[in-house]
Design an enzyme around this catalytic site. Structure first.
Site, PDB file in Angstrom:
ATOM      1  NE  ARG A  81      30.245 -15.899  15.214  1.00 13.03           N
ATOM      2  CZ  ARG A  81      29.909 -16.807  14.311  1.00 13.03           C
ATOM      3  NH1 ARG A  81      30.280 -18.064  14.444  1.00 13.03           N
ATOM      4  NH2 ARG A  81      29.222 -16.458  13.242  1.00 13.03           N
ATOM      5  CG  ASP A  82      32.597 -17.428  10.930  1.00 15.42           C
ATOM      6  OD1 ASP A  82      32.868 -18.568  11.324  1.00 15.42           O
ATOM      7  OD2 ASP A  82      32.112 -17.214   9.802  1.00 15.42           O
ATOM      8  CG  HIS A 122      28.407 -15.796   6.219  1.00 16.76           C
ATOM      9  ND1 HIS A 122      28.747 -15.113   7.370  1.00 16.76           N
ATOM     10  CD2 HIS A 122      29.279 -16.824   6.131  1.00 16.76           C
ATOM     11  CE1 HIS A 122      29.774 -15.719   7.960  1.00 16.76           C
ATOM     12  NE2 HIS A 122      30.112 -16.768   7.226  1.00 16.76           N
ATOM     13  CG  HIS A 178      32.662 -19.772   3.942  1.00 14.63           C
ATOM     14  ND1 HIS A 178      33.144 -20.640   4.881  1.00 14.63           N
ATOM     15  CD2 HIS A 178      31.996 -18.817   4.642  1.00 14.63           C
ATOM     16  CE1 HIS A 178      32.766 -20.255   6.086  1.00 14.63           C
ATOM     17  NE2 HIS A 178      32.073 -19.157   5.969  1.00 14.63           N
ATOM     18  CB  CYS A 229      32.148 -23.736   9.565  1.00 15.80           C
ATOM     19  SG  CYS A 229      31.005 -24.731  10.556  1.00 15.80           S
ATOM     20  CG  ASN A 256      34.376 -16.503   7.078  1.00 18.61           C
ATOM     21  OD1 ASN A 256      33.207 -16.626   6.754  1.00 18.61           O
ATOM     22  ND2 ASN A 256      34.854 -16.883   8.255  1.00 18.61           N
TER      23      ASN A 256
END
Lengths: 313, 313
Positions: free
Chosen positions: A27-28, A219, A221, A252, A261
Site C-alpha cells: 500500500r504505502d 513507522h 522513514h 509519501c 520507508n
C-alpha cells in the site's frame, strides 16, 4: 553472518521477545510508484509477502482514485488476496472508504490522521479537529462491525511546513484516536527527521498519558538514515509493532523529501540478530523484494536486499 | 527539522555529552576508489573535512603502493595538509610505513590488525599471532617517538570466510594491541554483519576484561543498514569515539560485500538530534561530500547528504 546467510543471534537485555512486523509495501510502497503496477502483480506481491511469514500485510487503500490512482484497483485486488491466512488491513480515508472495505469483507481498517495542521490541510483538506471529527463515526462504525481499527498519525516528529512538532500536540492526537476506539496507533515520522531522543520522548509521554505500549506501533522513514536506530529505541521502550516496507518501497507523495520507508529486510536483519522472533523468512522476503524490483524496473533501496542479492549472484 | 536544516534537539538519558568523530573518508574511502583521484583533490578534501569541524581526519596510508595504489601519493599529500589544526592520523602497516610517517612529521599512526585468521592471512599474509608480533616493535617505536597509536581491529563481529567471530577471540586481539601500547582501538565490523546485541556483548566483554571505555572506538559498516543502530548501542555503553566516512565513501577492497562505511552525515544528524556535541557543521560537511561526489562522478550513498542536497536544489 552464519552459513545460512543470517546474522548470528546475540540477544540484548530489555527488548521484547517477539515483534510483529506490519508490512506496508503493497500500500504505502506502491501508492508512490509513478507507473501503473498490474493488479495481478500487486496480488502476487501480497501473496509472496504473506508467504514470507509477515503477519500483517496492508493490502491496498480505499482512498478515492482521484487522489491515489495507483491503488484505483482496490475492489479488484482485495478479493484476489482475501483468502490469505494473515491480517490484511486496508486504508480507509472516510465513511465511503469504510463502506467499500466492508463490502469486500475487510477485517482490519486503517485511518490516516495528522499530528499537524499543515499536513491535515494538505492531505485531508481539513483542520486536525475537523479530521478527527470525520474519523469518529468511521471508527465507531468499524468497531460496531467487529473490525480492528488502526490509526496512522503522520508528522508526529516533524512537518515540512511547521518544523518540529511539540510532543504534547502529537500525544493529544494519539489520545483522541484511541478515545474513539482505535486499537492501535502507528506513529509516523513521515519526513524521516526523528532522532533517538525524540522517539524516546514521545514514547515516554504516551506512557505518562496512560497509553498502553501494546497499542503503539512505529513507522519510521529512512530519509536521513535514522529509521533503524529509532526503531531500536522504540523496542527498548517496549514497542512490539513496527511498520516496514519490503525492499524499502515507498514514501509519501504529499510530503517533501518523504522518501524511504524503513526496509523490512533491514529490520528483520536486526531483529534476527537480536534473537527477536518475527516469523519472517528473510530469504523468501528478500527474494520477494528482488522480484518486485524487477517488476518495477529499478533496484531495491534496501541495503540488506542489495547485500544478500549481490551475494547470491 | 528546524528552520536551519538541522534536526530538533531532544537529548536522551545515559548517553555521552560529547562524541569525537574520527573521519576516515580520505583514507578508507578513497583507497576503495577505482579511478585515480588527483592529489590536489585529496588535499582539498582533507582541508574541507577539517574545516567542517571534524577533530580527527585520517589523511592517507603508508601501505606499499603495490597494495593500495590509490594512496601511492602519501608522501606528496601529507605535507599539503599537515598544517591543519586537527589530528591527522595516517595508516602504517609495518615499520617501513612508520618510518615514512615519521619522516613527514605525522603525530598519530594507525595500525590495522585482524580478529580472524582468515582475514589476517588475506590482508596481511600472516597469522594473527605473527601480525601482532609484527606490530609490537612498530607500536613501541611509535610510542617512544611520542606518537599517538590507534589500532584497527577488523572482522570483530563476522568474517566472510569464518562466519561469526567468537567474542573472546576479538577481545584477545584487542587486549594484545592495548598491551603493546595502543592508545585507542577501532572495533571494525568490516563486512557490516553486526547487530545490536552483538555490539553490546563485545563492549561488555571488553569492559569485563578491564579495557577503559575511553580507549574504544567503533567502526561500523552499513552493508545491512545496521551501522547507526549499532552506533547508538555503543553510545549507550559509553563509547565516545565513532569512525565515519564523509558521504559514506568506501569499504574494504579485500573483503566481500564490505561496502558502505557509516556516512558521517547520517551520524551527525543523529548526534545533533540527541544534543551530543561533535563540533561538526553539518551544512559544511554535506557541501564537502556533495563536492567530493562531483569529483568522483557519482552520487553520495549517504541518505542525509541526498536529503539535504535535494532540499537545496
Amino acid at each position: 553472518m552464519t552459513a545460512d546467510g543470517l546474522p548470528v543471534r546475540v540477544p540484548a537485555e530489555g527488548l521484547p521477545a517477539r515483534v510483529r512486523i506490519y508490512e506496508v509495501g503493497a500500500r504505502d510502497g506502491l501508492q508512490n510508484e509513478k507507473g501503473t503496477v498490474p493488479t495481478e502483480v500487486k496480488a502476487e506481491f501480497v501473496r509472496r509477502l504473506a508467504g514470507a511469514g509477515l503477519p500483517a500485510v496492508e493490502a491496498t487503500s480505499f482512498v478515492h482514485p482521484k487522489w491515489v490512482p495507483q491503488l484505483a484497483d482496490a475492489e479488484q485486488l482485495f478479493p484476489m488476496v482475501s483468502d490469505l491466512p494473515v491480517e490484511l488491513p486496508v486504508l480507509v480515508p472516510n465513511e465511503r472508504g469504510l463502506n467499500r472495505a466492508l463490502a469486500l469483507g475487510a477485517r482490519t481498517v486503517a485511518l490516516f490522521a495528522s499530528a499537524t495542521e499543515s499536513f491535515a490541510r494538505a492531505n485531508l483538506n481539513r483542520t486536525v479537529a475537523e479530521s478527527l471529527a470525520m474519523f469518529e463515526p468511521v471508527a465507531a462504525r468499524a468497531k460496531a462491525e467487529g473490525l480492528r481499527v488502526r490509526a496512522y498519525v503522520s508528522m508526529v516528529f516533524g512537518d515540512p511546513w511547521e518544523g518540529p512538532v511539540a510532543v504534547p500536540q502529537a500525544v493529544d492526537v494519539c489520545r483522541a484516536l484511541l478515545g474513539m476506539g482505535a486499537d492501535e496507533l502507528s506513529l509516523g515520522d513521515t519526513i524521516g527527521v526523528a532522532t533517538a531522543g525524540h522517539v524516546a520522548a514521545v514514547l515516554t509521554a504516551l506512557k505518562e498519558a496512560g497509553v498502553a505500549t501494546g497499542a503503539i506501533g512505529v513507522h519510521f522513514h529512512d530519509t536521513y538514515g535514522q529509521a533503524l536506530a529509532n526503531t531500536l529505541v522504540a523496542l527498548q521502550h517496549g514497542v512490539t509493532t513496527v511498520d516496514a516496507s519490503a525492499g524499502g518501497l515507498g514514501g509519501c507523495p504529499y510530503a517533501k523529501s518523504a522518501t524511504g520507508n524503513l526496509a523490512t529486510e533491514d529490520l528483520v536483519w536486526m531483529l534476527q540478530g537480536l534473537g527477536i522472533e518475527t516469523g519472517v523468512d528473510l530469504g523468501r522476503l528478500t527474494a520477494t523484494s528482488v522480484w518486485m524490483a524487477e517488476q518495477l524496473g529499478r533496484p531495491s533501496p534496501s541495503r540488506t536486499v542489495r547485500a544478500l542479492s549481490h551475494q547470491e549472484q
